[in-house]
Design a protein around this motif. Structure first.
Motif, PDB file in Angstrom:
ATOM      1  N   GLY A  62       0.819  -1.202   0.000  1.00  0.00           N
ATOM      2  CA  GLY A  62       0.000   0.000   0.000  1.00  0.00           C
ATOM      3  C   GLY A  62       0.855   1.254   0.000  1.00  0.00           C
ATOM      4  N   ALA A  63       0.746   2.041   1.086  1.00  0.00           N
ATOM      5  CA  ALA A  63       1.449   3.325   1.149  1.00  0.00           C
ATOM      6  C   ALA A  63       2.325   3.477   2.381  1.00  0.00           C
ATOM      7  N   SER A  64       2.337   2.494   3.282  1.00  0.00           N
ATOM      8  CA  SER A  64       3.048   2.659   4.557  1.00  0.00           C
ATOM      9  C   SER A  64       4.361   1.889   4.573  1.00  0.00           C
ATOM     10  N   HIS A  65       5.195   2.135   3.564  1.00  0.00           N
ATOM     11  CA  HIS A  65       6.498   1.490   3.495  1.00  0.00           C
ATOM     12  C   HIS A  65       7.439   2.405   2.719  1.00  0.00           C
ATOM     13  N   GLY A  66       8.697   2.011   2.627  1.00  0.00           N
ATOM     14  CA  GLY A  66       9.644   2.808   1.866  1.00  0.00           C
ATOM     15  C   GLY A  66      10.745   3.433   2.684  1.00  0.00           C
ATOM     16  N   GLU A  67      10.935   2.965   3.933  1.00  0.00           N
ATOM     17  CA  GLU A  67      12.077   3.302   4.785  1.00  0.00           C
ATOM     18  C   GLU A  67      12.049   4.698   5.393  1.00  0.00           C
TER      19      GLU A  67
END
Length: 382
Positions: A43-48
Motif C-alpha cells: 500500500g502506502a506505509s512502506h519505503g524506509e
C-alpha cells in the motif's frame, strides 16, 4: 457471529495502526483487520522514510494539526522507548516566484514558525550537495525530518496489542454496514458485530464504502535509492536535509540516508503518477521510470544521478482526492462508520494525530482539532 467489539479498524497500515493504538489506549475493545500480513509493502506505509515538515506548502490550515502530530510523535517515542522522529532540517526549494516556496514561506510566516528564507547561493553554501539555479530560493524548516514507516507501524501495532487490541491479519473485509444499534463487518472468515467501524484501508477504502462515493484516484508511484558519488557520508542525517523541490513542471523529493552509509539515499517524484488498480499493481520498475528521476536529479543533486548510482527501487500507492486534502470523518449522519482515506501522498507525517482524531470521533463524535477541511462528505454535492 463472533463476539462483539466496541470498534473494528479496517486496514492496519500507518493510519490503522495509529487508530488501533489510540482506541485501545482509551480502553475500547478493539478488533483490527488487515487483508495482508503485518507491516506489508503493498500500500502506502512502506519505503524506509517519510518526511515530516511544518512550514507546509499545502496551506497554513494544516499547521495546527502538524503541531499536534509533533507532540504525539514525541509521546509515542516515550511510550515505546524507541526513536521514531529524526530531526534533520528540511528545504522546500524551487523558483522564487513559483508555487511551493511562496506557499511554504506564507505558512511559516502566518503561523509564526521558525524558518529561514534562503537564496540559491545560500542553499549551495550550506549544503554543497545541492546545485539550485539562480532563480531558485528555499524555505528552511529547522524542525523538519523523517520517520520510518515500517518501524512506526510495527511500534503502533505492538502498543495496540499491549492494550488488548485483537489484531487479525490475512483477513479481507468484504462488506461494512450500519445496523440499528451499531455496525456489522463481513470478512472472508467471519461476521463481526461492532459498535463503530474505522476504515483506514487506503486505496481500498472507496470500494468498502460505495455509498460515500469518495472520488479517490489511485496512482502508482516509484521510489528510488541511490549510492552517492564519493560515498554517503555527506548524505547522512545531520549533514543532508529532507527536501522537496519544484522544477521543470515536477515536484521531486528526497531524504537523508535513513539506514546508514550502505542503505542508499532516497529520492522520488511527488507529482504525477500512473493510474492503477490497487489489486493489480505492476511492481516492476522500468528503466524509463528510473531515468525520469535521474533526469530530475542530474542538475540539482548531481552526486546522486551519475551512471551506476542507482541502487534499488520500490513501488507504492497514492490515494489522491481531487483537492489533495484528506478525507477524515463519519461517512453518514449516523456516525457509526468513520473513514480516514484520500491521503494524497502526504499524510504519514500526521499519523499519530489522525489516530487520535479517529478515537475522538468514535468516543465523542467530534474532534479537538478543526477537521472541516477533511470532511469526507464534501464531495457529495459535486
Amino acid at each position: 457471529m463472533e463476539e462483539r467489539y466496541d470498534v473494528a479498524v479496517v486496514g492496519l497500515g500507518g493510519l490503522g495502526s495509529a487508530a488501533c493504538r489510540s482506541l485501545a489506549a482509551a480502553g475500547l475493545k478493539v478488533l483490527g483487520l488487515e487483508r495482508y500480513g503485518p507491516v506489508h509493502d503493498l500500500g502506502a506505509s512502506h519505503g524506509e522514510s517519510r518526511g515530516v515538515w511544518q512550514a507546509y506548502f499545502m496551506g497554513p490550515e494544516y499547521v495546527p494539526y502538524l503541531r499536534r502530530a509533533y507532540t504525539l510523535w514525541s509521546e509515542l517515542e516515550q511510550v515505546s522507548g524507541e526513536t521514531l522522529f529524526h530531526r534533520t532540517g528540511g528545504l522546500c526549494i524551487g523558483p522564487a516566484d513559483g508555487t511551493l516556496v511562496p506557499a511554504a514561506r506564507s505558512s511559516a510566516q502566518q503561523c509564526g514558525l521558525e524558518h529561514e528564507y534562503l537564496t540559491a547561493d545560500e542553499v549551495h553554501s550550506r549544503y554543497p550537495q545541492f546545485e539550485p539555479t539562480a532563480d531558485c530560493a528555499a524555505v528552511y524548516d529547522p524542525g523538519s525530518g523523517f520517520v520510518q514507516p515500517e518501524q512506526t507501524v510495527r511500534v503502533q501495532l505492538e502498543l495496540a496489542r499491549k492494550n488488548s487490541a485483537e489484531l487479525r491479519f490475512n483477513e479481507e473485509v468484504r462488506e461494512i454496514t450500519e445496523t440499528r444499534d451499531g455496525s456489522r463487518v463481513r470478512t472472508d472468515h467471519a461476521v463481526y458485530d461492532v459498535g463503530h467501524v474505522v476504515v483506514t484501508a487506503g486505496c481500498w477504502a472507496p470500494g468498502l464504502l460505495p455509498a460515500l462515493d469518495l472520488p479517490v484516484q489511485v496512482l502508482r508511484k516509484v521510489m528510488l535509492w541511490f549510492n552517492p558519488e564519493g560515498g554517503a557520508e555527506d548524505f547522512q542525517p545531520g549533514r543532508f536535509p529532507y527536501w522537496i523541490w519544484e522544477g521543470d513542471g515536477m515536484v521531486g523529493y528526497g531524504h537523508p540516508a535513513a539506514n546508514g552509509l550502505h542503505g542508499g539515499v532516497k529520492a522520488g517524484v511527488h507529482s504525477g503518477g500512473t493510474p492503477a488498480d490497487p489489486d493489480r499493481v505492476d511492481r516492476f520498475v522500468r528503466p524509463e521510470e528510473i531515468a525520469e528521476i535521474q533526469d530530475f536529479l542530474r542538475t540539482r543533486i548531481p552526486r546522486l544521478s551519475g551512471a551506476g548510482r542507482y541502487r534499488k527501487s520500490a513501488v507504492c500507492l497514492y490515494d489522491n482526492t481531487p483537492d489533495q486534502a484528506f478525507a477524515i470523518g463519519p461517512v453518514s449522519d449516523r456516525g457509526r462508520v468513520v473513514v480516514a482515506a484520500g491521503t494524497s501522498g502526504h499524510a504519514f507525517k500526521f499519523v499519530p494525530a489522525i489516530g487520535e482524531s479517529l478515537t475522538e470521533l468514535v468516543t465523542d463524535g467530534t474532534t479537538s482539532q478543526d477537521l472541516s477541511l477533511f470532511d469526507p462528505q464534501r464531495f457529495a454535492s459535486n
